[in-house]
Design an enzyme around this catalytic site. Structure first.
Site, PDB file in Angstrom:
ATOM      1  N   HIS A   1       0.579  -1.274   0.142  1.00  0.00           N
ATOM      2  CA  HIS A   1       0.114  -0.215   0.050  1.00  0.00           C
ATOM      3  C   HIS A   1       0.878   1.326   0.038  1.00  0.00           C
ATOM      4  O   HIS A   1       0.728   2.259  -0.491  1.00  0.00           O
ATOM      5  CB  HIS A   1      -0.690   0.035   1.268  1.00  0.00           C
ATOM      6  CG  HIS A   1      -1.919   0.891   1.137  1.00  0.00           C
ATOM      7  ND1 HIS A   1      -3.195   0.774   0.384  1.00  0.00           N
ATOM      8  CD2 HIS A   1      -2.244   2.177   1.922  1.00  0.00           C
ATOM      9  CE1 HIS A   1      -3.803   2.079   0.559  1.00  0.00           C
ATOM     10  NE2 HIS A   1      -3.432   2.712   1.402  1.00  0.00           N
TER      11      HIS A   1
ATOM     12  N   HIS B   1     -10.403   2.322  -0.906  1.00  0.00           N
ATOM     13  CA  HIS B   1     -10.599   2.183   0.379  1.00  0.00           C
ATOM     14  C   HIS B   1     -11.406   0.899   0.527  1.00  0.00           C
ATOM     15  O   HIS B   1     -12.241   0.883   1.207  1.00  0.00           O
ATOM     16  CB  HIS B   1     -11.275   3.364   0.964  1.00  0.00           C
ATOM     17  CG  HIS B   1     -10.762   3.506   2.369  1.00  0.00           C
ATOM     18  ND1 HIS B   1     -10.847   3.894   3.818  1.00  0.00           N
ATOM     19  CD2 HIS B   1      -9.231   3.893   2.664  1.00  0.00           C
ATOM     20  CE1 HIS B   1     -10.188   4.511   4.599  1.00  0.00           C
ATOM     21  NE2 HIS B   1      -9.052   4.112   3.888  1.00  0.00           N
TER      22      HIS B   1
END
Length: 740
Positions: free
Chosen positions: A54, A100
């Site tokens: 990430h 998300h």
């Protein structure tokens, strides 16, 4: 956990506790070599989040290098909070899209809400005022109770946050497929406008300058959120609910206004959002970009919970927080600005020249790590790539459907959740706040005027993930081309791209092949369409119990409308206008809505695309729009020409259309052949339009409120527009109300 109870460096190594943080044995050995010693618990945690996919893109970096990132309008490419493109008049547009996904699968309301909050901060951290939000959502089939719950709560979260902050949510897309049953996708995009002289960067330069913390206090929410986003979802993921952050949109609004005021203060050096990996990433990245170091005294970090450890403070992803670097001795100027908004700006550290991230807690050094080791020098993996067996099989399959009843087929397609009206979604969003929205949700692209000019911005998000699944390279090309098509149909010139690459586990060679090929296709399309990639995000490990989602590279695109008179919509305008089709249909039904409805599955070849033909048709259409000879324009996409025609008449009031089909009628009406547009033109503009655009006239707009289609002088479809509208608008609300 108190410091006394934290595992010792030896325990961390011997019990391989670093594995639970997402680090491999080889990575832990690298950390040992970098530090020249065993890392302590806090340092291990810091490395684990900064070396997660990430934050580091360690699995995708070799692939991302393929994207073209430069162009004549680009002022800021990838590497900052958002990319920035020049739009003339001393103005620029900043935009970015981010995912998300994992938080939204576990806690859909807060997961979606904080996704919106984070992307807003990325844009205003650059000094830009956010003017619009968009989103791209993927869910499983809407017949599942779990999917209904996720869908309703995600939409509520997006609405709840965006509406409270006062930024209009103006566009996006929602698609439904069984592949997303356990792993929904929530991608949020923000667009902002900025003057060139106001552009900020997230740098920590100037030895001795002060590091200041602004915004909400730090809590234990979101700890290891970046690591959580870098692993597959399992049945145990529900236990990681604490990894989902909680947002406060009213704090965000204050923070936004204060930050946009403080950029005009000469005392400000740099500013960055505390996003993924929180205080760790913002401090390390700002120092690394400046070639400096940074010292933080964690005793000074505002905390909303007692007894927080350095590990917890550094890894927390509490929302609505910013990190600023301020000229030494001028801290009060910054504090005064934030004080006006009821916010505290607190000095928590200083810039150094030793290239280290050094943390103090209770008078002791609790972490000491080279900033470049965290922000630049994470390991990079060149993963093995292998063509999946299904792809080879699909390339040999031909699918040609039979349609017996054209009316029934069209109404069935209009009721499919992916095609059906998304009014239930966007009516929950305040898309008119700030009164700049000219073209609201529901058209090809949203359009917002730029105050003080005659210009406007068009914006869209697009991706047909079924095509990418069938053929990642072709699907990647189509994703870029369709986004540009939507921008052009709105009267705008495409400028640049932000992308969110949502894929499965890259450690599986077949998944990495999908990623690699999709980026190849997208990169080629970006070069040919001259739309560089200026920002983006990678979201991998989108799998549930080993089952991957469809490869879904979401494309966010922004274009410039040179004059508001050029703004065009899909709605037919008046009776007597001539209807044209740009582009011919082929028998291309692989991945189509018709195939899914008739067979219940997706297979075969994706539609083909010739990017040079695509560019030519887009340029011709945009030229005609700017010449004032186009009344309406709409791209032909999901569901084919029949659905596109239905959307054009349903968008109008009291109008209909009479159309004559020739050739293969099923292909003409329902094929999803690429690079096609449906256009209406006033009769007095017919000659000029036909000089500018290669197109075929197929009918005209009527005032009888029906869609009437003939083939060889025989009526094959005659449906009242109101019947279509009722089916199209009612599909999603009906599914949500139905009991399973």
């Amino acid at each position: 956990m108190s410091l006394l109870l934290e595992p010792s460096p030896t325990m961390i190594k011997e019990q391989k506790m670093y594995r639970d943080m997402g680090l491999t044995d080889e990575e832990f050995a690298m950390i040992e070599r970098i530090l020249g010693r065993l890392p302590n618990y806090t340092e291990t945690g810091i490395f684990s989040v900064m070396w997660s996919e990430h934050c580091s893109y360690k699995n995708s970096k070799p692939v991302l290098k393929k994207f073209p990132t430069e162009g004549k309008h680009v002022l800021q490419g990838p590497g900052e909070g958002a990319g920035i493109v020049d739009i003339g008049d001393g103005l620029a547009v900043a935009f970015k899209i981010e995912s998300h996904n994992h938080p939204s699968a576990i806690e859909p309301y807060q997961g979606a809400a904080t996704g919106v909050g984070g992307i807003i901060r990325d844009v205003f951290s650059m000094g830009a005022r956010p003017i619009a939000l968009l989103n791209s959502l993927r869910f499983g089939e809407l017949t599942s109770p779990r999917v209904k719950y996720l869908f309703e709560r995600v939409v509520a979260g997006i609405a709840g946050y965006g509406n409270c902050v006062g930024i209009p949510t103006v566009g996006g897309e929602v698609q439904f497929d069984a592949a997303y049953e356990g792993n929904p996708l929530v991608n949020a995009m923000c667009v902002g406008v900025i003057r060139h002289e106001d552009i900020q960067k997230g740098i920590a330069s100037g030895v001795g300058n002060t590091v200041m913390y602004v915004g909400a206090k730090t809590g234990r929410d979101g700890i290891h959120g970046a690591t959580f986003a870098s692993e597959e979802l399992t049945e145990q993921s529900e236990q990681k609910r604490p990894a989902v952050q909680v947002g406060d949109p009213f704090m965000e609004k204050l923070l936004l206004e204060a930050c946009l005021e403080v950029i005009h203060c000469d005392a400000l050096v740099g500013m960055q959002d505390m996003g993924a990996a929180g205080l760790t990433s913002s401090s390390a990245e700002m120092a690394s970009k400046a070639g400096s170091g940074i010292e933080l005294n964690l005793d000074l970090v505002p905390q909303r919970e007692t007894g927080m450890t350095p590990y917890e403070m550094m890894l927390s992803e509490s929302q609505e927080r910013m990190l600023l670097v301020v000229k030494k001795g001028r801290e009060q100027e910054i504090m005064d600005v934030f004080s006006k908004y009821g916010l505290e700006a607190k000095a928590i550290g200083r810039v150094t020249d030793d290239h280290m991230l050094r943390l103090y807690h209770r008078g002791e050094v609790v972490a000491e790590i080279p900033v470049d080791a965290l922000a630049k020098d994470a390991p990079v993996y060149h993963k093995p790539s292998q063509e999946p067996a299904y792809y080879r099989e699909f390339q040999t399959m031909e699918y040609v459907p039979t349609v017996d009843n054209y009316e029934e087929t069209l109404l069935a397609l209009l009721s499919q959740p992916t095609i059906a009206s998304k009014e239930w979604v966007y009516e929950q969003y305040d898309y008119m706040v700030r009164t700049n929205t000219v073209v609201a949700p529901g058209s090809d692209a949203a359009v917002l005027r730029i105050r003080g000019t005659n210009k406007a911005l068009a914006m869209t998000t697009d991706c047909n993930s079924r095509y990418v699944y069938l053929d990642p390279e072709v699907g990647g090309k189509i994703a870029i081309a369709e986004a540009a098509r939507n921008i052009v149909c709105s009267g705008a010139q495409p400028l640049a791209v932000t992308d969110c690459l949502n894929f499965g586990n890259p450690e599986k060679p077949e998944i990495f092949w999908q990623l690699e090929k999709a980026v190849d296709g997208m990169s080629e399309a970006c070069r040919i369409l001259e739309t560089p990639v200026i920002s983006g995000n990678v979201s991998l490990y989108n799998e549930t119990n080993g089952e991957a989602i469809y490869p879904t590279p979401i494309v966010g695109m922004v274009g410039i409308v040179e004059h508001v008179d050029h703004i065009t919509t899909q709605a037919f305008k008046q009776p007597g206008d001539l209807i044209y089709i740009i582009g011919e249909a082929k028998q291309e039904f692989g991945g189509s809505e018709l195939q899914k409805w008739l067979t219940g599955r997706i297979f075969g070849k994706a539609p083909t695309i010739d990017l040079h033909v695509e560019v030519k048709r887009q340029q011709q259409l945009l030229t005609a729009i700017r010449a004032g000879v186009v009344a309406s324009a709409h791209d032909v996409s999901e569901g084919g020409l029949a659905v596109a025609l239905a959307e054009c008449v349903m968008s109008a009031q009291g109008l209909g259309a009479r159309v004559e089909m020739k050739g293969d009628v099923v292909a003409e009406l329902f094929s999803e052949t690429q690079s096609r547009f449906i256009v209406s033109v006033k009769k007095e503009h017919q000659q000029m339009f036909e000089r500018l655009v290669q197109a075929v006239r197929i009918g005209e707009v009527t005032n009888d409120g029906t869609l009437h289609v003939t083939a060889e002088d025989t009526c094959i479809l005659h449906v009242p527009v109101e019947t279509m509208r009722n089916v199209w608008k009612g599909a999603i609300p009906c599914l949500l109300k139905s009991k399973d």
